[in-house]
Design a protein around this motif. Structure first.
Motif, mmCIF file in Angstrom:
data_model
loop_
_atom_site.group_PDB
_atom_site.id
_atom_site.type_symbol
_atom_site.label_atom_id
_atom_site.label_comp_id
_atom_site.label_asym_id
_atom_site.label_seq_id
_atom_site.Cartn_x
_atom_site.Cartn_y
_atom_site.Cartn_z
ATOM 1 N N LEU A 68 0.518 -1.161 0.206
ATOM 2 C CA LEU A 68 -0.132 -0.050 -0.133
ATOM 3 C C LEU A 68 0.783 1.253 0.045
ATOM 4 C CD1 LEU A 68 -2.638 -1.350 2.625
ATOM 5 C CD2 LEU A 68 -2.875 -1.015 0.196
ATOM 6 N N VAL A 69 1.656 1.462 0.941
ATOM 7 C CA VAL A 69 2.464 2.824 0.874
ATOM 8 C C VAL A 69 3.570 2.882 -0.027
ATOM 9 C CG1 VAL A 69 4.408 4.088 2.410
ATOM 10 C CG2 VAL A 69 2.266 2.794 3.523
ATOM 11 N N GLN A 83 3.251 1.678 -2.989
ATOM 12 C CA GLN A 83 2.346 1.851 -4.363
ATOM 13 C C GLN A 83 1.524 3.184 -4.105
ATOM 14 O OE1 GLN A 83 2.949 -0.468 -6.427
ATOM 15 N NE2 GLN A 83 4.211 -1.574 -4.784
ATOM 16 N N ASN A 84 1.970 3.885 -3.447
ATOM 17 C CA ASN A 84 1.314 5.292 -3.098
ATOM 18 C C ASN A 84 -0.213 5.094 -3.032
ATOM 19 O OD1 ASN A 84 3.611 5.409 -5.489
ATOM 20 N ND2 ASN A 84 3.382 7.690 -4.419
ATOM 21 N N LYS A 85 -0.752 4.294 -2.116
ATOM 22 C CA LYS A 85 -1.875 4.076 -1.949
ATOM 23 C C LYS A 85 -2.524 5.278 -0.771
ATOM 24 C CE LYS A 85 -2.798 1.062 -4.883
ATOM 25 N NZ LYS A 85 -3.441 0.982 -6.051
ATOM 26 N N TYR A 86 -3.780 5.787 -1.185
ATOM 27 C CA TYR A 86 -4.601 6.076 0.180
ATOM 28 C C TYR A 86 -5.499 5.344 0.603
ATOM 29 C CZ TYR A 86 -2.619 10.918 -1.038
ATOM 30 O OH TYR A 86 -1.714 12.147 -1.338
ATOM 31 N N VAL A 122 4.317 10.556 4.730
ATOM 32 C CA VAL A 122 2.864 9.711 4.711
ATOM 33 C C VAL A 122 2.257 10.346 5.939
ATOM 34 C CG1 VAL A 122 2.417 7.468 5.562
ATOM 35 C CG2 VAL A 122 4.266 7.629 4.195
ATOM 36 N N TYR A 164 -4.466 13.364 -4.195
ATOM 37 C CA TYR A 164 -4.093 12.082 -4.758
ATOM 38 C C TYR A 164 -4.313 11.809 -6.419
ATOM 39 C CZ TYR A 164 -4.446 6.927 -5.555
ATOM 40 O OH TYR A 164 -4.291 6.013 -5.771
ATOM 41 N N GLN A 179 2.924 10.647 -0.071
ATOM 42 C CA GLN A 179 3.338 9.265 -0.516
ATOM 43 C C GLN A 179 2.106 8.512 -0.304
ATOM 44 O OE1 GLN A 179 6.147 7.490 -2.160
ATOM 45 N NE2 GLN A 179 5.516 5.691 -1.985
ATOM 46 N N SER A 180 1.572 8.822 0.925
ATOM 47 C CA SER A 180 0.620 7.621 1.399
ATOM 48 C C SER A 180 -0.445 8.469 2.445
ATOM 49 C CB SER A 180 0.809 6.460 1.681
ATOM 50 O OG SER A 180 -0.039 5.345 2.054
ATOM 51 N N ILE A 203 -3.232 7.407 5.166
ATOM 52 C CA ILE A 203 -4.224 6.266 6.097
ATOM 53 C C ILE A 203 -4.823 6.831 6.970
ATOM 54 C CG2 ILE A 203 -3.460 4.085 7.363
ATOM 55 C CD1 ILE A 203 -0.525 4.552 6.288
#
Length: 196
Positions: A32-33, A35-38, A143, A169, A179-180, A182
């Motif tokens: 996740l992190v 891979q640039n996921k929110y 992050v 995003y 970057q992410s 959470i």
């Protein structure tokens, strides 16, 4: 110190009996992190969300500028209008920088926060610009982790804040941003719009 069971909040591996979360934290980072996921983490109380976030934050500190915030630290007055929310949110970020909890943020970015916190009209577009400026002028990827987002769940100000994060995003190819991101809560954040 002798280990003990803890059901009252965050668990620390050296103090409490707990499941080893190393592989779970590593999977979050890899899948996740990096891979640039929110994304959101939502589970009922006492399922280890805050403990997982703390371990993740400490693990990310090796290579990222991480912020670990909790909406429990923002009183209800912080959600009275967007100006108050933005200033309070910046104070939480600055506190982490000032106490050495977030590495890699340049001193001039921290000083800029002070000026922004004093502006009575500091609003969401300005906060968005500040995030871009901070992420651009920091040596490491940034992050943002926010726990207890339930505290703001039926609040239009919080939904506006989520809109800003989403907008950033979607434009991440063109502007520097987190970057992410959470968000952790008891309830699924995706259902907040329905609640309103």
């Amino acid at each position: 110190m002798r280990k003990r069971f803890n059901v009252n909040g965050i668990c620390y591996p050296d103090e409490h009996y707990m499941v080893n979360l190393d592989s779970r934290v590593e999977k979050i980072i890899q899948d996740l992190v990096l891979q640039n996921k929110y994304f959101t983490i939502n589970r009922a109380r006492q399922y280890g969300k805050t403990t997982t976030l703390d371990l993740l934050y400490r693990r990310l500190a090796e290579n990222f500028s991480g912020f670990l915030l909790s909406f429990e630290d923002m009183g209800s007055a912080s959600f009275s209008d967007e100006h108050q929310f933005c200033r309070t949110f910046l104070r939480l970020l600055k506190t982490q920088i000032d106490y050495g909890m977030t590495a890699g943020i340049p001193e001039d970015v921290s000083k800029e926060m002070e000026g922004d916190m004093e502006q009575r009209n500091f609003d969401f577009p300005m906060l968005k610009n500040f995030f871009t400026h901070m992420c651009t002028n920091t040596d490491r990827p940034v992050v943002l982790i926010i726990d207890e987002v339930d505290q703001a769940s039926n609040n239009q100000i919080f939904l506006d804040f989520l809109s800003i994060l989403r907008s950033m995003y979607l434009k991440r190819r063109y502007i520097r941003t987190f970057q992410s991101v959470i968000l952790a809560s008891v309830y699924d954040v995706k259902n907040l719009q329905v609640k309103l």
